[in-house]
Design a protein around this motif. Structure first.
Motif, PDB file in Angstrom:
ATOM      1  N   ASP A 258       9.628  67.549 -41.212  1.00 25.39           N
ATOM      2  CA  ASP A 258      10.580  68.179 -41.871  1.00 25.39           C
ATOM      3  C   ASP A 258      12.031  67.718 -41.886  1.00 25.39           C
ATOM      4  OD1 ASP A 258       8.853  70.372 -42.959  1.00 25.39           O
ATOM      5  OD2 ASP A 258       8.568  71.333 -40.883  1.00 25.39           O
ATOM      6  N   SER A 259      11.962  66.709 -41.231  1.00 32.19           N
ATOM      7  CA  SER A 259      13.484  66.108 -41.037  1.00 32.19           C
ATOM      8  C   SER A 259      13.868  64.821 -41.778  1.00 32.19           C
ATOM      9  CB  SER A 259      13.552  66.050 -39.531  1.00 32.19           C
ATOM     10  OG  SER A 259      13.411  67.006 -38.870  1.00 32.19           O
ATOM     11  N   THR A 260      12.781  64.512 -42.662  1.00 32.51           N
ATOM     12  CA  THR A 260      13.244  63.326 -43.319  1.00 32.51           C
ATOM     13  C   THR A 260      14.381  63.335 -44.394  1.00 32.51           C
ATOM     14  OG1 THR A 260      11.219  63.560 -44.730  1.00 32.51           O
ATOM     15  CG2 THR A 260      11.027  62.295 -42.883  1.00 32.51           C
ATOM     16  N   GLU A 264      19.367  58.789 -42.348  1.00 33.80           N
ATOM     17  CA  GLU A 264      19.244  57.398 -41.364  1.00 33.80           C
ATOM     18  C   GLU A 264      17.940  57.765 -40.627  1.00 33.80           C
ATOM     19  OE1 GLU A 264      21.613  56.476 -37.110  1.00 33.80           O
ATOM     20  OE2 GLU A 264      22.512  57.837 -38.627  1.00 33.80           O
ATOM     21  N   LEU A 265      17.559  58.854 -40.414  1.00 35.11           N
ATOM     22  CA  LEU A 265      16.083  59.121 -40.027  1.00 35.11           C
ATOM     23  C   LEU A 265      15.002  58.578 -40.657  1.00 35.11           C
ATOM     24  CD1 LEU A 265      14.109  60.207 -37.462  1.00 35.11           C
ATOM     25  CD2 LEU A 265      14.518  62.292 -38.692  1.00 35.11           C
ATOM     26  N   ARG A 266      15.191  58.802 -42.280  1.00 33.98           N
ATOM     27  CA  ARG A 266      14.144  58.487 -42.799  1.00 33.98           C
ATOM     28  C   ARG A 266      13.949  56.936 -42.999  1.00 33.98           C
ATOM     29  NH1 ARG A 266      15.726  61.017 -46.768  1.00 33.98           N
ATOM     30  NH2 ARG A 266      16.827  59.250 -48.096  1.00 33.98           N
ATOM     31  N   MET A 270      10.696  54.536 -42.097  1.00 36.87           N
ATOM     32  CA  MET A 270      10.079  53.960 -43.198  1.00 36.87           C
ATOM     33  C   MET A 270      10.166  52.134 -42.646  1.00 36.87           C
ATOM     34  SD  MET A 270      11.659  55.250 -46.826  1.00 36.87           S
ATOM     35  CE  MET A 270      10.994  56.957 -47.666  1.00 36.87           C
ATOM     36  N   GLU A 271      10.993  51.819 -41.987  1.00 32.73           N
ATOM     37  CA  GLU A 271      11.143  50.477 -41.585  1.00 32.73           C
ATOM     38  C   GLU A 271      10.157  50.115 -40.565  1.00 32.73           C
ATOM     39  OE1 GLU A 271      14.900  49.921 -39.946  1.00 32.73           O
ATOM     40  OE2 GLU A 271      16.003  49.418 -42.012  1.00 32.73           O
TER      41      GLU A 271
END
Length: 470
Positions: A258-260, A264-266, A270-271
């Motif tokens: 629920d935080s993506t 920066e977190l997303r 993904m990386e």
């Protein structure tokens, strides 16, 4: 925290001379607000041990509701036997004949002849209810015959037949029914997991430092779908980035589902998901965390690849249904007979949440699998073929009750929640929730389609994204 399983029971009953003082102290305390109720466990332990010192606890439970005494309490007292007679007689005198029918039945079934018991049972011939003759037959004492023959002389109609039948039974009383010892082990799995989700956030954060990787993984999973503090976010992010266990890292990543919307977190997630050197157990958790982003072809393809590997299939199929992307449906459903129960559970949710209406026949198979039945019922309500209107929901509920050979209260709540969610997905008002108008309308009232941050239509009080929209 400990798991309520056979290991826990062994620790309590294998050496009662050591454990009983603590068990009795616990039974004497008020546990009304305990997160895990243990009343039934205490009843079973006292029954299994045939422990007279457990009688006050059992009597107190009966005193709370003498008209509804559970079979477990009855069986425990009968198993304990003679030491329970005086406390039961005292309780009967306390509640009186009007409320003492269940207690009289227990006394009759103890298999112990006592003139005080006979006096109570004969006294009930003129009392409330129609259970007195049955209790005398259960008691099986020929000493009751003279009083019954006296009453037979003045009886009429059906009463005459009932009295004669009871007298005949008492002339040749049956031997006392053998009550087998309690097989307490059938009530508990050999091993189980502690209910970490019932612990406070502070306690769970402490458990995230456990030296046991499996425990860290299980505790991290309890944060999924719940609001958590900034301190918890920081701890979970640290776990996701640095824990030595790929499984623990993956589960920690998954809770950021629920935080993506945080760029920066997303990007970080993904990386790591796209890095071929990232362990597959970690990638599986990342797949759940990134399930909202399967519009990215490489993420979509990565989840499909993880689903083909039995080691990562559970989380991959979970990521599929949490993506709400129907294109995953056929692959997800193909694992419906997987030997892993958690994979099968996620397939059930995929059928409901990925609009796999043609596969609802599979859900009916799971109605007979106790551990998966509630999941199957909820998702059958979502995926069953037919029109979705408020008028049709009551009929669909009746149909599901029939298909499932009846529903428990909890199962019916799961079905109702599924039906209301089905309506909300079509932009229709809920039918079963506490705030819904149960009266069908001439034309279904269109409402704004349920948003991620709106109250969930199932009536839980949570946001949609934290409940049925997970």
């Amino acid at each position: 925290m400990v798991a309520i399983d056979q290991r826990w029971v062994h620790a309590l009953v294998d050496h009662p001379e050591k454990t009983l003082p603590g068990i009795l102290r616990f039974a004497d305390e008020n546990h009304a607000v305990d997160p895990i109720p243990l009343t039934q466990d205490l009843i079973s332990i006292f029954h299994y041990l045939k422990e007279p010192r457990g009688i006050p606890f059992l009597i107190e439970l009966m005193r709370d509701d003498p008209l509804e005494i559970s079979d477990e309490i009855v069986e425990a007292l009968v198993g304990i036997g003679q030491p329970a007679i005086d406390p039961l007689l005292d309780l009967y005198a306390e509640v009186g004949p009007e409320n003492g029918g269940e207690i009289a039945f227990i006394l009759a079934g103890m298999g112990i002849k006592d003139p005080r018991i006979l006096e109570i049972l004969l006294g009930r011939l003129d009392g409330p209810g129609d259970d007195s003759l049955f209790h005398l037959e259960v008691y099986g004492d020929p000493a009751a015959i003279p009083e019954l023959e006296k009453r037979l002389q003045e009886a009429e109609g059906e009463e005459t037949l009932d009295l004669r039948d009871t007298i005949e039974d008492l002339r040749e009383p049956k031997p006392p029914t053998h009550v087998p010892d309690l097989d307490i082990w059938e009530f508990y799995p050999e091993t189980d997991l502690p209910e970490y989700d019932l612990a406070t956030e502070a306690d769970r954060l402490e458990l995230l430092t456990s030296p046991i990787a499996e425990q860290r993984t299980q505790v991290a999973a309890t944060f999924f779908g719940h609001d958590f503090s900034a301190a918890a976010r920081a701890k979970l992010l640290d776990l996701a980035q640095h824990d030595p266990s790929p499984a623990a890292r993956g589960r920690a990543w998954s809770v950021f589902y629920d935080s993506t919307d945080d760029p920066e977190l997303r990007l970080s997630m993904m990386e790591r998901f796209g890095n071929t050197e990232t362990p597959k157990r970690e990638r599986a958790g990342l797949a759940v965390g990134l399930a909202r982003h399967t519009d990215q072809p490489w993420i979509h393809q990565g989840i499909e690849e993880l689903a083909k590997d039995p080691e990562t299939r559970e989380l991959a199929v979970e990521a599929m249904w949490r993506s709400f992307d129907p294109s995953f449906g056929p692959l997800a459903v193909s694992f419906h007979d997987d030997p892993d129960i958690e994979v099968r559970r996620n397939v059930i949710w995929a059928i409901g949440y990925l609009d796999q209406t043609s596969q609802v026949g599979l859900l009916r198979r799971f109605f007979d699998e106790e551990a998966l039945r509630p999941d199957a019922l909820h998702n059958y309500a979502l995926a069953a073929p037919g029109p979705t209107t408020r008028k049709k929901m009551e009929a669909l509920l009746v149909k599901i009750k029939d298909l499932a050979d009846g529903l428990t209260e909890g199962e019916e709540a799961a079905v109702r929640a599924g039906l209301d969610l089905r309506l909300s997905r079509e932009g229709l008002a809920a039918y079963f929730s506490e705030d819904a108008d149960p009266e069908p309308e001439p034309e279904p009232a269109r409402v704004v389609k349920v948003g991620r941050n709106d109250p969930c239509p199932c009536g839980s009080g949570k946001k949609y994204k934290k409940c049925c929209g997970q």
